[in-house]
Design a protein around this motif. Structure first.
Motif, mmCIF file in Angstrom:
data_model
loop_
_atom_site.group_PDB
_atom_site.id
_atom_site.type_symbol
_atom_site.label_atom_id
_atom_site.label_comp_id
_atom_site.label_asym_id
_atom_site.label_seq_id
_atom_site.Cartn_x
_atom_site.Cartn_y
_atom_site.Cartn_z
ATOM 1 N N ILE A 171 3.258 -0.862 3.923
ATOM 2 C CA ILE A 171 2.996 0.380 4.021
ATOM 3 C C ILE A 171 3.878 1.775 3.936
ATOM 4 O O ILE A 171 4.559 1.241 5.087
ATOM 5 C CB ILE A 171 1.861 0.726 5.141
ATOM 6 N N VAL B 154 0.907 -1.159 -0.385
ATOM 7 C CA VAL B 154 -0.206 -0.054 -0.035
ATOM 8 C C VAL B 154 0.841 1.311 -0.129
ATOM 9 O O VAL B 154 1.870 1.609 1.006
ATOM 10 C CB VAL B 154 -0.975 0.041 1.347
ATOM 11 N N LEU C 81 -6.675 3.084 3.836
ATOM 12 C CA LEU C 81 -6.028 3.087 4.367
ATOM 13 C C LEU C 81 -6.370 1.251 4.067
ATOM 14 O O LEU C 81 -6.643 0.497 3.690
ATOM 15 C CB LEU C 81 -4.376 2.679 5.779
ATOM 16 N N LYS D 236 -7.144 -4.536 -1.398
ATOM 17 C CA LYS D 236 -6.278 -6.143 -2.006
ATOM 18 C C LYS D 236 -6.879 -7.334 -1.430
ATOM 19 O O LYS D 236 -6.348 -8.553 -2.144
ATOM 20 C CB LYS D 236 -5.099 -5.788 -1.524
ATOM 21 N N THR E 149 -7.759 0.532 0.354
ATOM 22 C CA THR E 149 -7.222 -0.360 0.454
ATOM 23 C C THR E 149 -6.556 -1.465 0.067
ATOM 24 O O THR E 149 -6.831 -2.204 -0.416
ATOM 25 C CB THR E 149 -5.698 0.607 -0.204
ATOM 26 N N ILE E 150 -6.790 -2.199 1.697
ATOM 27 C CA ILE E 150 -6.039 -3.196 2.050
ATOM 28 C C ILE E 150 -7.598 -3.871 2.136
ATOM 29 O O ILE E 150 -7.101 -5.297 0.844
ATOM 30 C CB ILE E 150 -5.757 -3.119 3.642
#
Length: 186
Positions: A114, A44, A61, A68, A64-65
């Motif tokens: 990250i 990320v 964050l 994914k 995005t996680i």
């Protein structure tokens, strides 16, 4: 290739703070290092200068996680990411949500890198509050499956030095002074 091995060697977890002059190639270097990533690692990248408040960093964050994990075909409880869909949340809610998400990743054996670019913006975004640095300090120091990379023009102790209660955030990152590329490397 040598720098890549720092992050992709099993059991070699180490956080890095990359510090250098503006336009020296820090971001380009990291993007090249992580151009290809093993399938079992989530990567990320966030540039802090695109955010206007601390909470938005976490919202993006987590989102995005989640995206994914979906692309990896991983299953998880819907409530795992409930925090970022709620309108009002306390700092305690954020801490609890963070522990749930990162504990899940650890239990599932998922590694996460990250990258927080333009970390110089953290002082304003984090409102110089020790507890705002604290959540990041917790995930980067207590979770063996998570690596943090911070990119900035200033050293971390200078950025976080304005917090009234102080912080030890800089103590969990190795300092990599970036000097840019030589004529031969270009």
């Amino acid at each position: 290739e040598e720098y890549r091995s720092i992050f992709f060697t099993p059991g070699n977890k180490s956080n890095h703070s990359i510090v250098g002059l503006p336009r020296s190639g820090k971001t380009s270097f990291i993007k090249e290092v992580f151009r290809t990533i093993p399938d079992n690692i989530l990567y990320v990248y966030l540039s802090l200068n695109t955010f206007t408040c601390y909470k938005d960093i976490w919202l993006v964050l987590f989102e995005t996680i989640k995206e994914k994990l979906d692309s990896m075909g991983k299953t998880y409880e819907d409530k795992l990411f409930q925090f970022y869909t709620q309108e009002k949340n306390s700092h305690l809610d954020l801490q609890r949500a963070t522990i749930k998400v990162f504990s899940f990743l650890k239990t599932e054996g998922i590694e996460l890198i990250i990258v927080l670019d333009e970390f110089d913006s953290a002082g304003a975004l984090f409102e110089n509050k020790t507890e705002y640095y604290g959540i990041f300090r917790t995930i980067f120091s207590e979770y063996s499956n998570i690596v943090g990379i911070l990119i900035s023009r200033k050293q971390l102790h200078t950025i976080e030095g304005k917090t009234p209660e102080g912080s030890t955030f800089s103590g969990i990152f190795s300092l990599d002074l970036f000097k840019g590329f030589s004529e031969d490397e270009i």
